[in-house]
Design an enzyme around this catalytic site. Sequence first.
Site, short mmCIF file in Angstrom:
data_model
loop_
_atom_site.label_atom_id
_atom_site.label_comp_id
_atom_site.label_asym_id
_atom_site.label_seq_id
_atom_site.Cartn_x
_atom_site.Cartn_y
_atom_site.Cartn_z
N CYS A 109 65.09 12.47 31.41
CA CYS A 109 64.43 11.85 32.57
C CYS A 109 64.64 10.33 32.57
O CYS A 109 65.73 9.88 32.85
CB CYS A 109 62.96 12.25 32.63
SG CYS A 109 62.22 12.02 34.28
N HIS A 214 63.03 18.03 32.38
CA HIS A 214 62.27 17.97 31.13
C HIS A 214 62.42 19.26 30.33
O HIS A 214 61.59 20.17 30.42
CB HIS A 214 60.79 17.71 31.42
CG HIS A 214 60.50 16.33 31.86
ND1 HIS A 214 60.15 15.32 30.97
CD2 HIS A 214 60.53 15.74 33.08
CE1 HIS A 214 59.96 14.19 31.63
NE2 HIS A 214 60.19 14.43 32.92
N GLU A 216 61.90 19.66 27.25
CA GLU A 216 60.91 19.74 26.18
C GLU A 216 59.65 20.49 26.59
O GLU A 216 58.90 20.99 25.75
CB GLU A 216 60.54 18.32 25.69
CG GLU A 216 59.52 17.57 26.50
CD GLU A 216 60.00 17.05 27.85
OE1 GLU A 216 59.16 16.54 28.63
OE2 GLU A 216 61.22 17.14 28.12
#
Length: 248
Positions: A109, A214, A216
């Site tokens: 990001c 994202h 994660e």
Amino acid sequence: MDIMVGIPACAIEVNGHPRHDTPARYAVAVLGGVGAIPILIPPLGEAELPVLDRLDGLLLPGSPSNVHPTHYDGGETQTPDFHDPERDATTLPLIRAAIARGMPVLAICRGLQELNVALGGTLHQQVHEQPGRMDHRGGPGTLEHRYRPKHPIALSGELTRIVGAETIMVNSLHGQAIERPAPGLVVEALADDGTIEAVRVATARGFALGLQWHPEWDYANNAASLAIFGAFGAACRAYRLGTNRKAA
């Protein structure tokens, strides 16, 4: 083998106290998905460059803040309340130094935007205001709603090989996006509206990948995220085995 991955922090203020901070999910993904020990890097500028001697990889996390447009001749800022000059002063030189070493880099990001700017590219300050572009911001709601899979992206190149697919669904929580890719960057994913979703540093000697979404978030339940973190971890282990730290 204990490998270590550095995660640059943001400079924020809480109740009048300056803090160095980043969401816990990045360290969790580094530990569980990459298989590395996460090391938080305070945003203290070029004084942090020697930490690269002790690291096997660099993960640049997302943030509510934006890269200041003075770093890419972007004109007046359109988001004056969302900047972090201390992080800019830390991450931009860290990126350049890590890539020069051949150290694996995974940029997420804001990290993707930092990667592009550090290497000479430019950004759209508010991509949703560009003709034909959709609103890539997360919007209101719970975290689960904001980080839900939002739109498909088309993969290409090395990213297709890593993920094992040509199209995946991703979340979307960004207001800025790449305008002009830096020299040496290869676009490896696009959204339907043309927004650049991933880039690879073709000139890098090692793994150097930037993602606009994202991975994660809920990584353990996402095959693409697991594949990306696994590839990053493998690159970090290879870097560890092939690097003479005293000579670095």
